[in-house]
Design an enzyme around this catalytic site. Structure first.
Site, PDB file in Angstrom:
ATOM      1  CE1 TYR A  75      11.484  31.774   4.988  1.00 58.13           C
ATOM      2  CE2 TYR A  75      11.617  29.475   4.875  1.00 58.13           C
ATOM      3  CZ  TYR A  75      11.564  30.647   4.265  1.00 58.13           C
ATOM      4  OH  TYR A  75      11.282  30.658   2.863  1.00 58.13           O
ATOM      5  NE  ARG A 134      -6.800   0.528  11.020  1.00 54.39           N
ATOM      6  CZ  ARG A 134      -5.831   0.323  10.748  1.00 54.39           C
ATOM      7  NH1 ARG A 134      -4.883   1.284  10.749  1.00 54.39           N
ATOM      8  NH2 ARG A 134      -5.124  -0.752  10.215  1.00 54.39           N
ATOM      9  CG  MET A 152       8.886  24.127  -0.273  1.00 56.01           C
ATOM     10  SD  MET A 152       8.256  25.106  -1.381  1.00 56.01           S
ATOM     11  CE  MET A 152       6.864  26.016  -0.400  1.00 56.01           C
ATOM     12  CE  LYS A 199      -0.430  -0.402   4.832  1.00 57.80           C
ATOM     13  NZ  LYS A 199      -1.127  -0.999   6.044  1.00 57.80           N
TER      14      LYS A 199
HETATM   15  C1  PLP Z   1      -0.237  -1.735   6.695  1.00 55.26           C
HETATM   16  C2  PLP Z   1      -0.927  -3.156   7.324  1.00 55.26           C
HETATM   17  C3  PLP Z   1      -0.021  -4.310   7.431  1.00 55.26           C
HETATM   18  C4  PLP Z   1       1.453  -4.107   7.404  1.00 55.26           C
HETATM   19  O1  PLP Z   1       1.843  -3.720   8.599  1.00 55.26           O
HETATM   20  P1  PLP Z   1       3.361  -3.652   8.666  1.00 55.26           P
HETATM   21  O2  PLP Z   1       3.506  -3.241  10.244  1.00 55.26           O
HETATM   22  O3  PLP Z   1       4.078  -2.529   7.813  1.00 55.26           O
HETATM   23  O4  PLP Z   1       4.083  -4.944   8.696  1.00 55.26           O
HETATM   24  C5  PLP Z   1      -0.843  -5.438   7.457  1.00 55.26           C
HETATM   25  N1  PLP Z   1      -1.802  -5.767   7.550  1.00 55.26           N
HETATM   26  C6  PLP Z   1      -3.048  -4.810   7.610  1.00 55.26           C
HETATM   27  C7  PLP Z   1      -4.389  -4.957   7.819  1.00 55.26           C
HETATM   28  C8  PLP Z   1      -2.379  -3.460   7.495  1.00 55.26           C
HETATM   29  O5  PLP Z   1      -3.148  -2.474   7.391  1.00 55.26           O
END
Ligand code: PLP
Length: 376
Positions: free
Chosen positions: A264, A141, A317, A43
């Site tokens: 800054y 969640r 920036m 992801k």
């Molecule tokens: C992001 C995620 C993972 C991977 O987690 P890591 O800590 O990066 O290994 C696995 N399962 C779900 C549901 C996630 O959202």
């Protein structure tokens, strides 16, 4: 010669190097440790390193399942992994069944509403792969309540059968904290869920989950962060190989007298005569502004000729100022490369310097760096 002298780097302020051989080695190590099939979580553009190169390398190494957060990411992964199983963690958004069918993707269904919509879509004759079912064992969640999951599992002819579930999964809330009591509670809650779905594959482990004592691996693991070199065992030596390196170029070097305010709003004041270098990277490159180093708070640092040099003043920036007074003079000069990620500045150290975690450093990696994929 500076790395910025080559034609592909010239004109760039920073160079991002991604070691795909290390990515693959990390995946193999985790797979071997778990002793089961390992997916890869890709992801957020494969945690910032690039979804296409990451998926291509891992698929070639034998990885058969990928997890993304969004449908759009899944479509990108599908383009380079025509045979893989690709799960969309954020679930089935309303009326998106058609895209799942078109691209042969699998939603991770996380609510009764999603289950019903997907089951209806399948019953309308759509040809789709099996979906995953997410049971929430701690996070509040995404996912069904454990009791809801158990109840649905018991109704043999109900919505679970109609939805065609091939994987049941849950996600740790605190697996990087080995002695957090939530881990044991989640492990036992998930054991009950997995047992309620006989013949369905189960998946629980994220990166840190691989290092929790006494946690079963089930049929599929879901590492993300550790694949990219993040430390799944914070506070202990990192068992993973580094995947990401980041270097930036020095634009100017100057000496300032005691009492000089820098950057800054003049948030940093020289306590003595100091030698400062301005480097060609800033928050627009994904380096957090929270890594600013002021008179009141510590921030990030860079390695110059192997010497750790603190940031000075606010991260701008496009620029960061660093104190190179202690660095070897030949390394602290105009045109030289300094290290922002690499060596002792691992993802955890960089995250700490910016008051965040390595995950956020990775997923923010800038878009205007010269990017190099090496190792394969
Ligand atoms: C992001 C995620 C993972 C991977 O987690 P890591 O800590 O990066 O290994 C696995 N399962 C779900 C549901 C996630 O959202």
């Amino acid at each position: 010669m500076s790395p910025f002298d080559t034609p592909e780097n010239a004109g760039h302020g920073a160079i991002l190097t991604v070691d795909l051989a290390a990515l693959v080695a990390n995946w193999r190590m985790l797979k071997q440790r778990a002793g089961t099939e390992a997916a890869a979580v890709v992801k957020a553009n494969a945690y910032g390193i690039g979804i296409e190169p990451a998926v291509t390398a891992l698929a070639k190494a034998g990885c058969k399942s990928f997890f993304v957060a969004h449908l759009s990411e899944a479509i990108r992964a599908r383009a380079v992994a025509p045979d893989a199983t690709i799960y969309v963690l954020n679930g089935l958004a309303p009326e998106t069944g058609g895209a799942y069918a078109e691209h042969d993707l699998s939603p991770v269904l996380g609510s009764h509403e999603e289950l019903l919509e997907w089951a209806g879509f399948r019953q309308s004759g759509a040809k789709v792969r099996p979906a995953a079912l997410h049971v929430d064992t701690a996070m509040n969640r995404l996912g069904l309540w454990p009791g809801e999951g158990l109840d649905l599992a018991r109704e043999k002819s109900g919505v679970i059968a109609a939805a065609g579930i091939g994987l049941v999964m849950s996600h740790f809330a605190a697996s990087e904290v080995i002695d957090d009591p939530a881990n044991a509670r989640q492990i036992s809650a998930f054991a009950e869920i997995a047992a309620a779905f006989p013949g369905v594959s189960a998946s629980l482990l994220n990166s840190s989950g691989h290092f929790l004592p006494g946690c079963p691996s089930y049929q599929l693991t879901r590492p993300g962060y550790a694949l990219y070199g993040g430390n799944p065992t914070p506070g202990k030596p990192n068992p993973m190989q580094p995947v990401v390196g980041l270097e930036a170029q020095i634009l100017q070097v100057r000496e300032v007298e005691a009492g000089t305010q820098v950057g800054y709003n003049g948030t940093w004041t020289a306590k003595g005569r100091r030698k400062l270098a301005t480097i060609c990277l800033g928050y627009a490159d994904g380096y957090p502004r929270n890594a600013s180093w002021t008179d009141r708070s510590q921030g990030g640092s860079a390695l110059v000729g192997g010497v750790r040099c603190p940031f000075v003043g606010t991260v701008s920036m496009d620029l960061i100022i660093i104190d190179v007074s202690e660095a070897p003079a030949e390394a602290a000069k105009r045109g030289s490369a300094v290290t922002l990620i690499g060596g002792e500045l691992d993802l955890e150290a960089v995250g700490a310097g910016a008051k965040t975690i390595g995950y956020e450093i990775l997923t923010s990696l800038g878009r205007r760096h010269a990017r190099h994929y090496v190792g394969l």
